[in-house]
Scaffold this motif. Sequence first.
Motif, PDB file in Angstrom:
ATOM      1  N   LEU A  49       0.998  -1.066   0.120  1.00 21.49           N
ATOM      2  CA  LEU A  49       0.201  -0.196   0.085  1.00 21.49           C
ATOM      3  C   LEU A  49       0.897   1.142  -0.116  1.00 21.49           C
ATOM      4  CD1 LEU A  49      -2.495  -1.150   2.954  1.00 21.49           C
ATOM      5  CD2 LEU A  49      -3.119  -1.056   0.217  1.00 21.49           C
ATOM      6  N   PHE A  50       0.784   2.224  -0.881  1.00 24.27           N
ATOM      7  CA  PHE A  50       1.526   3.405  -1.072  1.00 24.27           C
ATOM      8  C   PHE A  50       0.775   4.432  -0.831  1.00 24.27           C
ATOM      9  CE2 PHE A  50       3.900   0.345  -3.412  1.00 24.27           C
ATOM     10  CZ  PHE A  50       5.086   0.593  -3.284  1.00 24.27           C
ATOM     11  N   ASP A  51       0.803   5.635   0.098  1.00 27.25           N
ATOM     12  CA  ASP A  51       0.211   6.656   0.174  1.00 27.25           C
ATOM     13  C   ASP A  51       1.154   7.651  -0.981  1.00 27.25           C
ATOM     14  OD1 ASP A  51      -1.034   9.255   0.784  1.00 27.25           O
ATOM     15  OD2 ASP A  51      -0.310   9.119   2.827  1.00 27.25           O
ATOM     16  N   ILE A  52       0.469   8.330  -1.900  1.00 21.56           N
ATOM     17  CA  ILE A  52       1.239   8.807  -3.073  1.00 21.56           C
ATOM     18  C   ILE A  52       0.700  10.387  -3.013  1.00 21.56           C
ATOM     19  CG2 ILE A  52       1.636   9.147  -5.222  1.00 21.56           C
ATOM     20  CD1 ILE A  52       1.305   6.179  -5.389  1.00 21.56           C
ATOM     21  N   GLU A  53       1.502  11.393  -3.143  1.00 18.47           N
ATOM     22  CA  GLU A  53       0.734  12.723  -3.187  1.00 18.47           C
ATOM     23  C   GLU A  53       1.609  13.202  -4.483  1.00 18.47           C
ATOM     24  OE1 GLU A  53       0.824  15.980   0.028  1.00 18.47           O
ATOM     25  OE2 GLU A  53       2.633  16.433  -0.857  1.00 18.47           O
ATOM     26  N   THR A  54       0.545  14.071  -5.471  1.00 18.50           N
ATOM     27  CA  THR A  54       1.057  14.562  -6.671  1.00 18.50           C
ATOM     28  C   THR A  54       1.231  16.026  -6.607  1.00 18.50           C
ATOM     29  OG1 THR A  54       0.030  12.668  -7.825  1.00 18.50           O
ATOM     30  CG2 THR A  54       0.617  14.510  -9.001  1.00 18.50           C
ATOM     31  N   LYS A  55       2.174  16.491  -7.001  1.00 19.08           N
ATOM     32  CA  LYS A  55       2.266  18.100  -7.095  1.00 19.08           C
ATOM     33  C   LYS A  55       2.501  18.595  -8.628  1.00 19.08           C
ATOM     34  CE  LYS A  55       4.261  18.866  -2.733  1.00 19.08           C
ATOM     35  NZ  LYS A  55       5.385  19.420  -1.657  1.00 19.08           N
ATOM     36  N   GLU A  56       2.133  19.646  -8.896  1.00 24.09           N
ATOM     37  CA  GLU A  56       2.356  20.438 -10.043  1.00 24.09           C
ATOM     38  C   GLU A  56       2.664  21.930  -9.650  1.00 24.09           C
ATOM     39  OE1 GLU A  56      -0.637  21.465 -13.543  1.00 24.09           O
ATOM     40  OE2 GLU A  56      -0.140  19.291 -13.418  1.00 24.09           O
ATOM     41  N   LYS A  57       3.712  22.149 -10.129  1.00 29.17           N
ATOM     42  CA  LYS A  57       4.374  23.627  -9.869  1.00 29.17           C
ATOM     43  C   LYS A  57       4.179  24.113  -8.348  1.00 29.17           C
ATOM     44  CE  LYS A  57       2.922  25.279 -14.404  1.00 29.17           C
ATOM     45  NZ  LYS A  57       2.001  26.086 -15.209  1.00 29.17           N
ATOM     46  N   GLY A  58       4.658  23.004  -7.566  1.00 35.07           N
ATOM     47  CA  GLY A  58       4.531  23.159  -5.953  1.00 35.07           C
ATOM     48  C   GLY A  58       3.345  23.062  -5.274  1.00 35.07           C
ATOM     49  N   GLN A  59       2.188  22.881  -6.315  1.00 34.82           N
ATOM     50  CA  GLN A  59       0.930  22.865  -5.374  1.00 34.82           C
ATOM     51  C   GLN A  59       0.365  21.105  -5.583  1.00 34.82           C
ATOM     52  OE1 GLN A  59      -0.434  25.176  -3.959  1.00 34.82           O
ATOM     53  NE2 GLN A  59       0.423  26.829  -4.626  1.00 34.82           N
ATOM     54  N   ILE A  60      -0.177  20.984  -4.427  1.00 34.89           N
ATOM     55  CA  ILE A  60      -0.540  19.574  -4.354  1.00 34.89           C
ATOM     56  C   ILE A  60      -1.853  19.365  -5.206  1.00 34.89           C
ATOM     57  CG2 ILE A  60      -1.805  17.845  -3.055  1.00 34.89           C
ATOM     58  CD1 ILE A  60      -0.083  18.958  -0.671  1.00 34.89           C
ATOM     59  N   ILE A  61      -1.854  18.554  -6.126  1.00 35.05           N
ATOM     60  CA  ILE A  61      -3.105  18.352  -6.966  1.00 35.05           C
ATOM     61  C   ILE A  61      -3.757  16.961  -6.758  1.00 35.05           C
ATOM     62  CG2 ILE A  61      -2.207  19.870  -8.853  1.00 35.05           C
ATOM     63  CD1 ILE A  61      -1.600  17.429 -10.366  1.00 35.05           C
ATOM     64  N   ARG A  63      -4.010  13.226  -3.813  1.00 38.27           N
ATOM     65  CA  ARG A  63      -3.411  12.290  -3.087  1.00 38.27           C
ATOM     66  C   ARG A  63      -4.207  11.240  -2.751  1.00 38.27           C
ATOM     67  NH1 ARG A  63      -0.646  13.904   2.845  1.00 38.27           N
ATOM     68  NH2 ARG A  63      -0.020  11.919   3.292  1.00 38.27           N
ATOM     69  N   GLY A  64      -3.762  10.121  -2.690  1.00 37.54           N
ATOM     70  CA  GLY A  64      -4.331   8.822  -2.522  1.00 37.54           C
ATOM     71  C   GLY A  64      -3.628   7.587  -2.237  1.00 37.54           C
ATOM     72  N   VAL A  65      -4.304   6.748  -1.862  1.00 38.41           N
ATOM     73  CA  VAL A  65      -3.615   5.340  -1.905  1.00 38.41           C
ATOM     74  C   VAL A  65      -3.724   4.434  -2.824  1.00 38.41           C
ATOM     75  CG1 VAL A  65      -3.619   3.354  -0.277  1.00 38.41           C
ATOM     76  CG2 VAL A  65      -4.131   5.678   0.678  1.00 38.41           C
ATOM     77  N   ASP A  66      -2.713   3.653  -3.381  1.00 39.18           N
ATOM     78  CA  ASP A  66      -2.596   2.813  -4.473  1.00 39.18           C
ATOM     79  C   ASP A  66      -1.933   1.418  -3.834  1.00 39.18           C
ATOM     80  OD1 ASP A  66      -3.548   3.923  -6.930  1.00 39.18           O
ATOM     81  OD2 ASP A  66      -1.724   5.079  -7.242  1.00 39.18           O
ATOM     82  N   ARG A  67      -2.536   0.309  -4.169  1.00 39.70           N
ATOM     83  CA  ARG A  67      -2.400  -0.871  -4.121  1.00 39.70           C
ATOM     84  C   ARG A  67      -1.415  -1.446  -5.239  1.00 39.70           C
ATOM     85  NH1 ARG A  67      -7.561  -3.867  -1.483  1.00 39.70           N
ATOM     86  NH2 ARG A  67      -7.988  -2.176   0.314  1.00 39.70           N
ATOM     87  N   MET A  68      -0.181  -1.874  -4.888  1.00 44.21           N
ATOM     88  CA  MET A  68       0.601  -2.120  -6.139  1.00 44.21           C
ATOM     89  C   MET A  68       1.336  -3.577  -5.769  1.00 44.21           C
ATOM     90  SD  MET A  68       2.339   1.189  -7.363  1.00 44.21           S
ATOM     91  CE  MET A  68       1.925   2.584  -6.267  1.00 44.21           C
TER      92      MET A  68
END
Length: 68
Positions: A49-61, A63-68
């Motif tokens: 389980l991964f908690d992942i945060e995605t940013k674009e130009k320094g702003q959080i766009i 966040r979620g959990v992925d099972r891989m």
Amino acid sequence: MSELGPTIPANGWALISAEERALAYPGTFQLPPLAERHSLSPGDAAKLLFDIETKEKGQIIGRGVDRM
């Protein structure tokens, strides 16, 4: 959740404890018995389980959990 290993602030992702998640949300997903998890060897498959945060130009766009 412990802060060992990668963290959201430092890496943009972190591993989530499946044991803690299973206790917090019973019946959400199956967790193999501890003996089976401890017997894993290199080359065996395991879902993490991964908690992942995605940013674009320094702003959080996102966040979620992925099972891989």
